[in-house]
Design a protein around this motif. Structure first.
Motif, PDB file in Angstrom:
ATOM      1  N   ASP A  29      42.962  38.891  42.917  1.00  0.00           N
ATOM      2  CA  ASP A  29      41.700  38.164  42.753  1.00  0.00           C
ATOM      3  C   ASP A  29      41.304  38.248  41.290  1.00  0.00           C
ATOM      4  O   ASP A  29      41.805  39.089  40.536  1.00  0.00           O
ATOM      5  N   GLU A  30      40.430  37.348  40.887  1.00  0.00           N
ATOM      6  CA  GLU A  30      39.970  37.322  39.496  1.00  0.00           C
ATOM      7  C   GLU A  30      38.455  37.405  39.432  1.00  0.00           C
ATOM      8  O   GLU A  30      37.761  37.162  40.410  1.00  0.00           O
ATOM      9  N   VAL A  31      37.971  37.719  38.246  1.00  0.00           N
ATOM     10  CA  VAL A  31      36.541  37.737  37.985  1.00  0.00           C
ATOM     11  C   VAL A  31      36.320  37.188  36.587  1.00  0.00           C
ATOM     12  O   VAL A  31      37.167  37.330  35.711  1.00  0.00           O
ATOM     13  N   GLY A  32      35.193  36.534  36.393  1.00  0.00           N
ATOM     14  CA  GLY A  32      34.852  36.008  35.082  1.00  0.00           C
ATOM     15  C   GLY A  32      35.209  34.556  34.876  1.00  0.00           C
ATOM     16  O   GLY A  32      35.016  34.015  33.783  1.00  0.00           O
ATOM     17  N   ARG A  33      35.686  33.905  35.912  1.00  0.00           N
ATOM     18  CA  ARG A  33      36.102  32.507  35.772  1.00  0.00           C
ATOM     19  C   ARG A  33      34.955  31.628  35.263  1.00  0.00           C
ATOM     20  O   ARG A  33      35.137  30.791  34.384  1.00  0.00           O
ATOM     21  N   GLY A  34      33.765  31.800  35.797  1.00  0.00           N
ATOM     22  CA  GLY A  34      32.643  30.943  35.441  1.00  0.00           C
ATOM     23  C   GLY A  34      31.715  31.512  34.384  1.00  0.00           C
ATOM     24  O   GLY A  34      30.660  30.940  34.115  1.00  0.00           O
ATOM     25  N   ALA A  35      32.119  32.619  33.759  1.00  0.00           N
ATOM     26  CA  ALA A  35      31.249  33.257  32.762  1.00  0.00           C
ATOM     27  C   ALA A  35      31.194  32.441  31.475  1.00  0.00           C
ATOM     28  O   ALA A  35      32.109  31.690  31.161  1.00  0.00           O
ATOM     29  N   TRP A  36      30.135  32.612  30.733  1.00  0.00           N
ATOM     30  CA  TRP A  36      29.978  31.947  29.431  1.00  0.00           C
ATOM     31  C   TRP A  36      30.720  32.689  28.334  1.00  0.00           C
ATOM     32  O   TRP A  36      30.896  32.151  27.241  1.00  0.00           O
ATOM     33  N   SER A  37      31.096  33.921  28.614  1.00  0.00           N
ATOM     34  CA  SER A  37      31.702  34.717  27.545  1.00  0.00           C
ATOM     35  C   SER A  37      32.751  35.669  28.098  1.00  0.00           C
ATOM     36  O   SER A  37      32.793  35.983  29.286  1.00  0.00           O
ATOM     37  N   PHE A  38      33.606  36.082  27.170  1.00  0.00           N
ATOM     38  CA  PHE A  38      34.623  37.098  27.371  1.00  0.00           C
ATOM     39  C   PHE A  38      35.737  36.626  28.317  1.00  0.00           C
ATOM     40  O   PHE A  38      35.878  35.455  28.613  1.00  0.00           O
ATOM     41  N   ASP A  39      36.526  37.606  28.770  1.00  0.00           N
ATOM     42  CA  ASP A  39      37.778  37.313  29.462  1.00  0.00           C
ATOM     43  C   ASP A  39      37.594  36.865  30.906  1.00  0.00           C
ATOM     44  O   ASP A  39      36.592  37.199  31.558  1.00  0.00           O
ATOM     45  N   LEU A  40      38.590  36.160  31.387  1.00  0.00           N
ATOM     46  CA  LEU A  40      38.861  36.045  32.820  1.00  0.00           C
ATOM     47  C   LEU A  40      39.807  37.195  33.128  1.00  0.00           C
ATOM     48  O   LEU A  40      40.864  37.322  32.500  1.00  0.00           O
ATOM     49  N   THR A  41      39.431  38.046  34.053  1.00  0.00           N
ATOM     50  CA  THR A  41      40.209  39.248  34.365  1.00  0.00           C
ATOM     51  C   THR A  41      40.771  39.151  35.781  1.00  0.00           C
ATOM     52  O   THR A  41      40.052  38.811  36.720  1.00  0.00           O
ATOM     53  N   CYS A  42      42.041  39.468  35.908  1.00  0.00           N
ATOM     54  CA  CYS A  42      42.720  39.428  37.205  1.00  0.00           C
ATOM     55  C   CYS A  42      43.226  40.826  37.544  1.00  0.00           C
ATOM     56  O   CYS A  42      43.719  41.542  36.668  1.00  0.00           O
ATOM     57  N   ALA A  43      43.086  41.225  38.806  1.00  0.00           N
ATOM     58  CA  ALA A  43      43.690  42.464  39.297  1.00  0.00           C
ATOM     59  C   ALA A  43      44.645  42.118  40.428  1.00  0.00           C
ATOM     60  O   ALA A  43      44.350  41.257  41.264  1.00  0.00           O
ATOM     61  N   CYS A  44      45.790  42.776  40.427  1.00  0.00           N
ATOM     62  CA  CYS A  44      46.759  42.660  41.521  1.00  0.00           C
ATOM     63  C   CYS A  44      46.987  44.052  42.082  1.00  0.00           C
ATOM     64  O   CYS A  44      47.043  45.028  41.325  1.00  0.00           O
ATOM     65  N   CYS A  45      47.117  44.154  43.397  1.00  0.00           N
ATOM     66  CA  CYS A  45      47.331  45.473  43.981  1.00  0.00           C
ATOM     67  C   CYS A  45      48.215  45.375  45.220  1.00  0.00           C
ATOM     68  O   CYS A  45      48.351  44.310  45.830  1.00  0.00           O
ATOM     69  N   VAL A  46      48.793  46.509  45.569  1.00  0.00           N
ATOM     70  CA  VAL A  46      49.601  46.584  46.785  1.00  0.00           C
ATOM     71  C   VAL A  46      49.460  47.980  47.377  1.00  0.00           C
ATOM     72  O   VAL A  46      49.548  48.985  46.669  1.00  0.00           O
ATOM     73  N   PHE A  47      49.182  48.034  48.666  1.00  0.00           N
ATOM     74  CA  PHE A  47      49.108  49.284  49.412  1.00  0.00           C
ATOM     75  C   PHE A  47      50.450  49.585  50.060  1.00  0.00           C
ATOM     76  O   PHE A  47      51.210  48.667  50.407  1.00  0.00           O
ATOM     77  N   ASP A  48      50.720  50.850  50.256  1.00  0.00           N
ATOM     78  CA  ASP A  48      51.801  51.240  51.151  1.00  0.00           C
ATOM     79  C   ASP A  48      51.469  50.696  52.543  1.00  0.00           C
ATOM     80  O   ASP A  48      50.314  50.795  52.985  1.00  0.00           O
ATOM     81  N   PRO A  49      52.416  50.094  53.237  1.00  0.00           N
ATOM     82  CA  PRO A  49      52.090  49.474  54.536  1.00  0.00           C
ATOM     83  C   PRO A  49      51.627  50.458  55.609  1.00  0.00           C
ATOM     84  O   PRO A  49      51.090  50.031  56.634  1.00  0.00           O
ATOM     85  N   LYS A  50      51.794  51.736  55.382  1.00  0.00           N
ATOM     86  CA  LYS A  50      51.343  52.720  56.373  1.00  0.00           C
ATOM     87  C   LYS A  50      49.873  53.075  56.209  1.00  0.00           C
ATOM     88  O   LYS A  50      49.290  53.756  57.050  1.00  0.00           O
ATOM     89  N   VAL A  51      49.239  52.604  55.131  1.00  0.00           N
ATOM     90  CA  VAL A  51      47.840  52.960  54.848  1.00  0.00           C
ATOM     91  C   VAL A  51      46.907  52.308  55.862  1.00  0.00           C
ATOM     92  O   VAL A  51      47.033  51.127  56.193  1.00  0.00           O
ATOM     93  N   GLU A  52      45.955  53.100  56.346  1.00  0.00           N
ATOM     94  CA  GLU A  52      44.834  52.603  57.153  1.00  0.00           C
ATOM     95  C   GLU A  52      43.565  53.163  56.516  1.00  0.00           C
ATOM     96  O   GLU A  52      43.416  54.369  56.399  1.00  0.00           O
ATOM     97  N   LEU A  53      42.679  52.297  56.082  1.00  0.00           N
ATOM     98  CA  LEU A  53      41.465  52.771  55.415  1.00  0.00           C
ATOM     99  C   LEU A  53      40.498  53.388  56.425  1.00  0.00           C
ATOM    100  O   LEU A  53      40.273  52.818  57.500  1.00  0.00           O
ATOM    101  N   PRO A  54      39.876  54.530  56.074  1.00  0.00           N
ATOM    102  CA  PRO A  54      38.918  55.168  56.983  1.00  0.00           C
ATOM    103  C   PRO A  54      37.497  54.637  56.829  1.00  0.00           C
ATOM    104  O   PRO A  54      36.564  55.208  57.381  1.00  0.00           O
ATOM    105  N   PHE A  55      37.327  53.553  56.077  1.00  0.00           N
ATOM    106  CA  PHE A  55      35.987  52.984  55.851  1.00  0.00           C
ATOM    107  C   PHE A  55      36.111  51.469  55.808  1.00  0.00           C
ATOM    108  O   PHE A  55      37.154  50.920  55.442  1.00  0.00           O
TER     109      PHE A  55
END
Length: 221
Positions: A29-55
């Motif tokens: 996902d990205e952030v900053g696409r519609g901002a008037w200033s500074f970067d468009l920032t993208c983060a990519c991530c991957v979990f181990d498929p065995k992960v189950e979040l407790p929240f």
């Protein structure tokens, strides 16, 4: 973070792409696409498929800044440091945004983020937030409109992207306190508009093509 409203992300789309069969599904996902200033920032991530979040997890916009920082702290301590989550970033700077097509640059940022992720982690499929044209991409998977609300992996990416960019905006605020970047994070608020009209846009920071309406109104040269 109790009492948050709005949809809760799940593993439904990751499971559809094979997570339960042991495939590694990356999200972005990205952030900053519609901002008037500074970067468009993208983060990519991957979990181990065995992960189950407790929240439960929601997209970054459902949390305030303190809550997002806390989530990044938890993800880092309990997942990244244990090798269960990998996160990479990419960015498109303001001068590049001024000259390019935003959709093409968005695609470029996602690709750069996944390429960086490939260097540090395995992933077999991808989920890309939005409805971007994925023809020609070297990865298989899916696009997902409002993916940050639906997919845990994309929601996680949205939180990391937002925190990463916000931290940079706080540093920018220290360099140019008169623009109050720490309060609006570069977006087109009235306060930001007033600062631009008073002090002028900062070359290399403000996106001149995003300030065209101010010029049309005769407020900015």
């Amino acid at each position: 973070m109790k009492g948050k409203k709005g949809p809760t992300a799940s593993w439904f789309y990751e499971d559809y792409l094979g997570r339960r069969e042991g495939l590694y599904v990356a999200g972005t996902d990205e952030v900053g696409r519609g901002a008037w200033s500074f970067d468009l920032t993208c983060a990519c991530c991957v979990f181990d498929p065995k992960v189950e979040l407790p929240f439960p997890l929601r997209d970054s916009k459902k949390y305030n800044e303190e809550e997002r920082e806390r989530l990044v702290e938890v993800f880092t301590r309990d997942y990244i440091e244990k090798g269960l989550l990998h996160v990479t970033y990419s960015r498109i700077d303001a001068p590049t945004i001024e000259k390019g097509n935003l959709n093409d640059l968005n695609r470029q940022a996602f690709c750069a983020g996944f390429e960086a992720l490939q260097k540090v982690a395995r992933f077999d499929k991808v989920i890309i937030d939005g409805d971007m044209n994925c023809d020609g991409l070297p990865w298989t998977g899916m696009t997902l409109v409002r993916g940050d609300e639906k997919s845990i992996t994309v929601a996680t990416a949205s939180i990391f992207a937002k925190v990463h960019r916000d931290r940079q905006m706080h540093e920018l605020h220290k360099q140019h306190p008169q623009y109050d970047f720490a309060s609006h994070m570069g977006y087109g608020t009235e306060k930001h508009k007033e600062a631009i009209l008073k002090y002028g846009p900062i070359p290399g920071v403000h996106r001149s093509n995003f300030l065209q309406n101010l010029r049309k109104e005769g407020l900015l040269k």
